[in-house]
Design a protein around this motif. Structure first.
Motif, PDB file in Angstrom:
ATOM      1  N   GLY A   1       0.837  -1.208   0.000  1.00  0.00           N
ATOM      2  CA  GLY A   1       0.000   0.000   0.000  1.00  0.00           C
ATOM      3  C   GLY A   1       0.867   1.251   0.000  1.00  0.00           C
ATOM      4  O   GLY A   1       1.975   1.226   0.541  1.00  0.00           O
ATOM      5  N   VAL A   2       0.394   2.366  -0.597  1.00  0.00           N
ATOM      6  CA  VAL A   2       1.253   3.545  -0.787  1.00  0.00           C
ATOM      7  C   VAL A   2       1.908   4.017   0.511  1.00  0.00           C
ATOM      8  O   VAL A   2       3.058   4.443   0.504  1.00  0.00           O
ATOM      9  N   ALA A   3       1.190   3.973   1.630  1.00  0.00           N
ATOM     10  CA  ALA A   3       1.769   4.394   2.908  1.00  0.00           C
ATOM     11  C   ALA A   3       1.295   3.455   4.010  1.00  0.00           C
ATOM     12  O   ALA A   3       0.786   3.877   5.038  1.00  0.00           O
ATOM     13  N   ASN A   4       1.472   2.150   3.753  1.00  0.00           N
ATOM     14  CA  ASN A   4       1.093   1.102   4.690  1.00  0.00           C
ATOM     15  C   ASN A   4      -0.425   1.050   4.894  1.00  0.00           C
ATOM     16  O   ASN A   4      -1.185   1.751   4.234  1.00  0.00           O
ATOM     17  N   CYS A   5      -0.887   0.182   5.797  1.00  0.00           N
ATOM     18  CA  CYS A   5      -2.323   0.037   6.028  1.00  0.00           C
ATOM     19  C   CYS A   5      -2.856   1.262   6.771  1.00  0.00           C
ATOM     20  O   CYS A   5      -2.170   1.748   7.662  1.00  0.00           O
ATOM     21  N   PRO A   6      -4.010   1.837   6.426  1.00  0.00           N
ATOM     22  CA  PRO A   6      -5.030   1.349   5.481  1.00  0.00           C
ATOM     23  C   PRO A   6      -5.022   2.115   4.153  1.00  0.00           C
ATOM     24  O   PRO A   6      -6.078   2.549   3.701  1.00  0.00           O
ATOM     25  N   THR A   7      -3.885   2.266   3.504  1.00  0.00           N
ATOM     26  CA  THR A   7      -3.849   3.057   2.274  1.00  0.00           C
ATOM     27  C   THR A   7      -3.910   2.163   1.047  1.00  0.00           C
ATOM     28  O   THR A   7      -3.706   0.954   1.121  1.00  0.00           O
ATOM     29  N   GLY A   8      -4.177   2.810  -0.091  1.00  0.00           N
ATOM     30  CA  GLY A   8      -4.481   2.094  -1.324  1.00  0.00           C
ATOM     31  C   GLY A   8      -3.287   1.590  -2.093  1.00  0.00           C
ATOM     32  O   GLY A   8      -2.190   2.029  -1.871  1.00  0.00           O
ATOM     33  N   TYR A   9      -3.657   0.681  -3.063  1.00  0.00           N
ATOM     34  CA  TYR A   9      -4.865  -0.131  -2.960  1.00  0.00           C
ATOM     35  C   TYR A   9      -4.639  -1.312  -2.002  1.00  0.00           C
ATOM     36  O   TYR A   9      -5.535  -1.728  -1.300  1.00  0.00           O
ATOM     37  N   MET A  10      -3.428  -1.881  -2.031  1.00  0.00           N
ATOM     38  CA  MET A  10      -3.193  -3.165  -1.364  1.00  0.00           C
ATOM     39  C   MET A  10      -3.313  -3.117   0.155  1.00  0.00           C
ATOM     40  O   MET A  10      -3.548  -4.144   0.791  1.00  0.00           O
ATOM     41  N   GLY A  11      -3.151  -1.936   0.746  1.00  0.00           N
ATOM     42  CA  GLY A  11      -3.155  -1.848   2.202  1.00  0.00           C
ATOM     43  C   GLY A  11      -4.539  -1.807   2.826  1.00  0.00           C
ATOM     44  O   GLY A  11      -4.659  -1.725   4.045  1.00  0.00           O
ATOM     45  N   ALA A  12      -5.594  -1.834   2.014  1.00  0.00           N
ATOM     46  CA  ALA A  12      -6.958  -1.793   2.542  1.00  0.00           C
ATOM     47  C   ALA A  12      -7.766  -2.919   1.905  1.00  0.00           C
ATOM     48  O   ALA A  12      -7.822  -3.027   0.676  1.00  0.00           O
ATOM     49  N   VAL A  13      -8.401  -3.756   2.713  1.00  0.00           N
ATOM     50  CA  VAL A  13      -9.167  -4.896   2.187  1.00  0.00           C
ATOM     51  C   VAL A  13     -10.163  -4.458   1.103  1.00  0.00           C
ATOM     52  O   VAL A  13     -10.231  -5.086   0.045  1.00  0.00           O
ATOM     53  N   PRO A  14     -10.934  -3.358   1.304  1.00  0.00           N
ATOM     54  CA  PRO A  14     -11.953  -3.012   0.305  1.00  0.00           C
ATOM     55  C   PRO A  14     -11.384  -2.509  -1.026  1.00  0.00           C
ATOM     56  O   PRO A  14     -12.128  -2.389  -1.994  1.00  0.00           O
ATOM     57  N   ALA A  15     -10.087  -2.187  -1.076  1.00  0.00           N
ATOM     58  CA  ALA A  15      -9.495  -1.675  -2.314  1.00  0.00           C
ATOM     59  C   ALA A  15      -8.565  -2.687  -2.972  1.00  0.00           C
ATOM     60  O   ALA A  15      -8.278  -2.604  -4.167  1.00  0.00           O
ATOM     61  N   ALA A  16      -8.089  -3.671  -2.198  1.00  0.00           N
ATOM     62  CA  ALA A  16      -6.972  -4.520  -2.617  1.00  0.00           C
ATOM     63  C   ALA A  16      -7.204  -5.241  -3.942  1.00  0.00           C
ATOM     64  O   ALA A  16      -6.298  -5.342  -4.774  1.00  0.00           O
ATOM     65  N   GLY A  17      -8.432  -5.738  -4.182  1.00  0.00           N
ATOM     66  CA  GLY A  17      -8.706  -6.524  -5.379  1.00  0.00           C
ATOM     67  C   GLY A  17      -8.627  -5.727  -6.666  1.00  0.00           C
ATOM     68  O   GLY A  17      -8.725  -6.291  -7.754  1.00  0.00           O
ATOM     69  N   ASN A  18      -8.447  -4.417  -6.567  1.00  0.00           N
ATOM     70  CA  ASN A  18      -8.303  -3.588  -7.764  1.00  0.00           C
ATOM     71  C   ASN A  18      -6.868  -3.564  -8.288  1.00  0.00           C
ATOM     72  O   ASN A  18      -6.622  -3.050  -9.373  1.00  0.00           O
ATOM     73  N   ASP A  19      -5.918  -4.064  -7.499  1.00  0.00           N
ATOM     74  CA  ASP A  19      -4.517  -4.074  -7.927  1.00  0.00           C
ATOM     75  C   ASP A  19      -4.179  -5.440  -8.528  1.00  0.00           C
ATOM     76  O   ASP A  19      -4.344  -6.466  -7.868  1.00  0.00           O
ATOM     77  N   PRO A  20      -3.683  -5.481  -9.780  1.00  0.00           N
ATOM     78  CA  PRO A  20      -3.340  -6.781 -10.381  1.00  0.00           C
ATOM     79  C   PRO A  20      -2.370  -7.611  -9.526  1.00  0.00           C
ATOM     80  O   PRO A  20      -2.430  -8.843  -9.553  1.00  0.00           O
ATOM     81  N   ILE A  21      -1.494  -6.973  -8.750  1.00  0.00           N
ATOM     82  CA  ILE A  21      -0.534  -7.736  -7.942  1.00  0.00           C
ATOM     83  C   ILE A  21      -1.255  -8.524  -6.845  1.00  0.00           C
ATOM     84  O   ILE A  21      -0.734  -9.512  -6.321  1.00  0.00           O
ATOM     85  N   PHE A  22      -2.481  -8.101  -6.502  1.00  0.00           N
ATOM     86  CA  PHE A  22      -3.285  -8.780  -5.481  1.00  0.00           C
ATOM     87  C   PHE A  22      -3.440 -10.272  -5.806  1.00  0.00           C
ATOM     88  O   PHE A  22      -3.284 -11.135  -4.950  1.00  0.00           O
ATOM     89  N   TYR A  23      -3.749 -10.582  -7.080  1.00  0.00           N
ATOM     90  CA  TYR A  23      -4.018 -11.967  -7.468  1.00  0.00           C
ATOM     91  C   TYR A  23      -2.725 -12.789  -7.488  1.00  0.00           C
ATOM     92  O   TYR A  23      -2.728 -13.986  -7.205  1.00  0.00           O
ATOM     93  N   THR A  24      -1.615 -12.117  -7.810  1.00  0.00           N
ATOM     94  CA  THR A  24      -0.312 -12.778  -7.836  1.00  0.00           C
ATOM     95  C   THR A  24       0.153 -13.057  -6.402  1.00  0.00           C
ATOM     96  O   THR A  24       0.746 -14.095  -6.115  1.00  0.00           O
ATOM     97  N   HIS A  25      -0.140 -12.113  -5.509  1.00  0.00           N
ATOM     98  CA  HIS A  25       0.137 -12.275  -4.081  1.00  0.00           C
ATOM     99  C   HIS A  25      -0.686 -13.441  -3.522  1.00  0.00           C
ATOM    100  O   HIS A  25      -0.159 -14.344  -2.864  1.00  0.00           O
ATOM    101  N   HIS A  26      -1.984 -13.453  -3.812  1.00  0.00           N
ATOM    102  CA  HIS A  26      -2.832 -14.505  -3.243  1.00  0.00           C
ATOM    103  C   HIS A  26      -2.537 -15.873  -3.837  1.00  0.00           C
ATOM    104  O   HIS A  26      -2.708 -16.895  -3.169  1.00  0.00           O
ATOM    105  N   THR A  27      -2.091 -15.915  -5.107  1.00  0.00           N
ATOM    106  CA  THR A  27      -1.696 -17.201  -5.679  1.00  0.00           C
ATOM    107  C   THR A  27      -0.484 -17.736  -4.923  1.00  0.00           C
ATOM    108  O   THR A  27      -0.365 -18.938  -4.684  1.00  0.00           O
ATOM    109  N   ASN A  28       0.406 -16.849  -4.494  1.00  0.00           N
ATOM    110  CA  ASN A  28       1.542 -17.302  -3.692  1.00  0.00           C
ATOM    111  C   ASN A  28       1.087 -17.804  -2.321  1.00  0.00           C
ATOM    112  O   ASN A  28       1.613 -18.797  -1.815  1.00  0.00           O
TER     113      ASN A  28
END
Ligand SMILES: [Cu+2]
Length: 601
Positions: A338-365
């Motif tokens: 996330g840009v400045a850790n939790c709860p910032t966008g997109y990856m640092g906040a649950v409601p925004a995380a799925g909008n970042d393509p890296i989210f799916y690569t992270h969860h596949t890992n």
């Protein structure tokens, strides 16, 4: 493949298996070859048949009925050959079954299905299904060849394009925004839209459910529950199906980011442009600017504490493993990206995380790490609670149709027909730590360390005041453990704050001369998750779960002398210092915990 009494026990799709999938169309009759069955009208499709086959012709047909007559037993036939078995629908007209039989490898197959008596108007014909060889292995993002990476980009770009299709259409249900919203979103019925005011949320708007499919699927992610690993496995399975359809490539499999092996943001996600097959330089659909700047520039990596699987991999049963892996690396990586850790966008906040393509690569890992851990002893390690296994969740399949599936039907990679490429391998921590004794359910002894403690805006040092005889007990064989040395677990309780601190906290044991051993890292990702049926998440202030770290090896390494517990802020990326991280902490954060103790287990 094991076939017992016509039921496929383990429909394991190995690399190079043949697969085919197509709809069951509501239609009273056709010839043996189903030559006049047309699956292109979604309104007439009532289900899906998926074929998996090996070269010897061992075939499994997985049937999912989505729009049958409620509470009805359908007989499922290999057309003009024989009956394969029955599928019973529930009160919603949904049901599933898997049937094994022998057929010519790669030969075209047709099926039909109807209740006893074959009543007109309630009969289904499959489209013609010709199994073809498909890739079944999910690979590291660093192992993808140019063709595979091009497919991934094409699929993501197509899903993003589908985001502007009409609400309620099959393509909208397969769109990027729909899948992000299935996980969670900011807006009515999920998380408070005030979360959009956090840093890094540019490009996102408040969302709201508008029809039955959205009611059934949006904001259904599982965090902080035993279904964290099982639900995300199901979600990724269907995301992959949609991505295959979007890319037009049945061989496309989700790649994973093995950050413990290479903690640099993969170039495929970092590059703002790429050169396409026609030699044109175009925007990279895997890149977004809403990430921690140095990570996205490739100048910093994820910090070692953030990517460590050590705490998770030493667990020996499902529930503690599920929550340990959810915390680190899962939550810690989310916060660090996330840009400045939790709860910032997109990856640092649950409601925004799925909008970042890296989210799916992270969860596949994360799913790959789950698989690594399961492989040690799958029978003993899979969840076995009936309530958990019988729970059902809703998803969207590759055609854009709503499907309802139970956890027990989608529990293993064998059931789901994929595996992980051997190249990356499983974490070394898994091998080093095994075998390890089972942790005691209740602690053998408890040594209190501290009561209510405010954290410094910098480094907090807490002397471990442990009496000499207690120290001895920690490092000694215990009769209650059958002569084994118990594990010394540091437990920190009641972590809370007035305002999200915008950092992670690394936890160390420090010995003589300032020598430190890392125990783990604390993240606040789950505090951004929507909670239960209340819809809106609470304000950012709130208590997080208790944090447990295994300090056995640290205490052994540092000896029985004067030791301290050290809690230090971190941005979660390399190339920075605790002092710089501390500057990120709001003066109003007031981070504190209510107690700390050591438990011998
Ligand atoms: Cu996640």
């Amino acid at each position: 493949m094991l076939i017992i009494g016509g039921l496929v026990q383990s429909a394991s799709a190995q690399s190079g298996d043949l697969q085919a999938s197509g709809p069951l169309v509501r239609q009273d009759s056709s010839d043996c070859g189903n030559n006049n069955v047309n699956g292109s009208d979604p309104a007439r499709n009532g289900g899906l048949v998926t074929i998996t086959q090996n070269d010897a012709g061992d075939t499994s047909a997985a049937v999912q009925i989505s729009k049958g007559t409620p509470n009805t037993s359908y007989d499922f036939y290999w057309k003009c050959q024989r009956g394969l078995g029955q599928v019973r629908t529930d009160a919603n007209g949904a049901g599933s079954g898997t049937f094994g039989f022998k057929a010519g490898a790669g030969a075209t197959l047709t099926f039909d299905m109807y209740p006893a008596g074959a009543p007109p108007g309630n009969k289904f014909q499959s489209v013609r299904l010709t199994p073809v060889r498909v890739a079944t292995q999910r690979k590291s993002i660093l192992q993808l060849n140019a063709t595979e990476l091009a497919s991934l980009r094409r699929g993501v770009a197509q899903m993003k394009a589908w985001s502007s299709e009409p609400r309620g259409s099959a393509n909208y249900r397969r769109s990027w925004i729909y899948w992000a919203n299935m996980h969670a979103y900011f807006g009515t019925g999920c998380a408070s839209a005030s979360g959009l005011n956090a840093a890094g949320m540019s490009g996102l708007t408040a969302q709201a459910k508008s029809n039955a499919d959205e009611n059934a699927t949006w904001c259904t992610c599982q965090h902080g529950t035993v279904q964290f690993l099982t639900w995300h496995r199901m979600y990724l399975y269907y995301f992959e199906k949609v991505l295959q359809a979007a890319s037009g490539d049945v061989n496309l499999r989700l790649p994973y980011w093995d950050y413990e092996s290479n903690a640099q943001m993969p170039a495929a996600y970092r590059d703002q442009t790429y050169v396409n097959a026609n030699g044109q330089t175009v925007a990279n659909p895997l890149y977004i600017p809403n990430r921690q700047a140095q990570l996205n520039a490739g100048t910093s990596n994820l910090a070692p504490s953030v990517v460590s699987t050590a705490n998770a991999m030493q667990q020996t049963s499902y529930n503690p493993f599920n929550s340990a892996l959810e915390s680190t690396p899962h939550g810690a990586v989310h916060c660090a990206v996330g840009v400045a850790n939790c709860p910032t966008g997109y990856m640092g906040a649950v409601p925004a995380a799925g909008n970042d393509p890296i989210f799916y690569t992270h969860h596949t890992n994360i799913d790959r790490l789950y698989e690594c851990w399961l492989k040690v002893n799958q029978a003993a390690r899979l969840p076995n609670n009936q309530g958990q296994l019988n729970a059902a969740f809703n998803f969207i399949d590759g055609t854009g149709a709503l499907v309802t599936r139970t956890v027990k039907d989608m529990l293993t990679t064998a059931q789901l027909g994929y595996s992980y490429a051997g190249g990356g391998g499983c974490p070394a921590t898994l091998k080093v730590r095994l075998p390890i004794s089972i942790l005691q359910e209740t602690p053998l002894r408890v040594y209190p360390l501290a009561g209510p403690t405010p954290l410094q805006r910098g480094t907090t040092v807490l002397p471990l005041k442990i009496a000499p005889d207690a120290r001895k007990a920690m490092l000694q064989a215990a009769p209650e453990k059958g002569g084994e040395t118990p594990r010394s677990m540091v437990v920190i309780d009641g972590f809370t704050f007035d305002e999200a601190p915008g950092v992670l906290y690394e936890v160390y044991v420090q010995g003589a001369g300032g020598k430190r051993v890392l125990l783990g890292v604390i993240n606040f990702f789950n505090l951004t998750a929507p909670h239960g049926d209340h819809g809106d998440m609470p304000g950012m202030a709130g208590a997080s779960d208790e944090k447990t770290f295994d300090a056995t090896d640290a205490l052994k390494t540092l000896g029985a002398g004067n030791t301290s517990l050290v809690i230090e802020p971190s941005t979660g990326v390399t190339g920075t210092t605790p002092a710089l991280a501390a500057r990120q902490i709001s003066p109003r954060a007031n981070v504190r915990f209510s107690s700390a103790r050591i438990e011998l287990r």
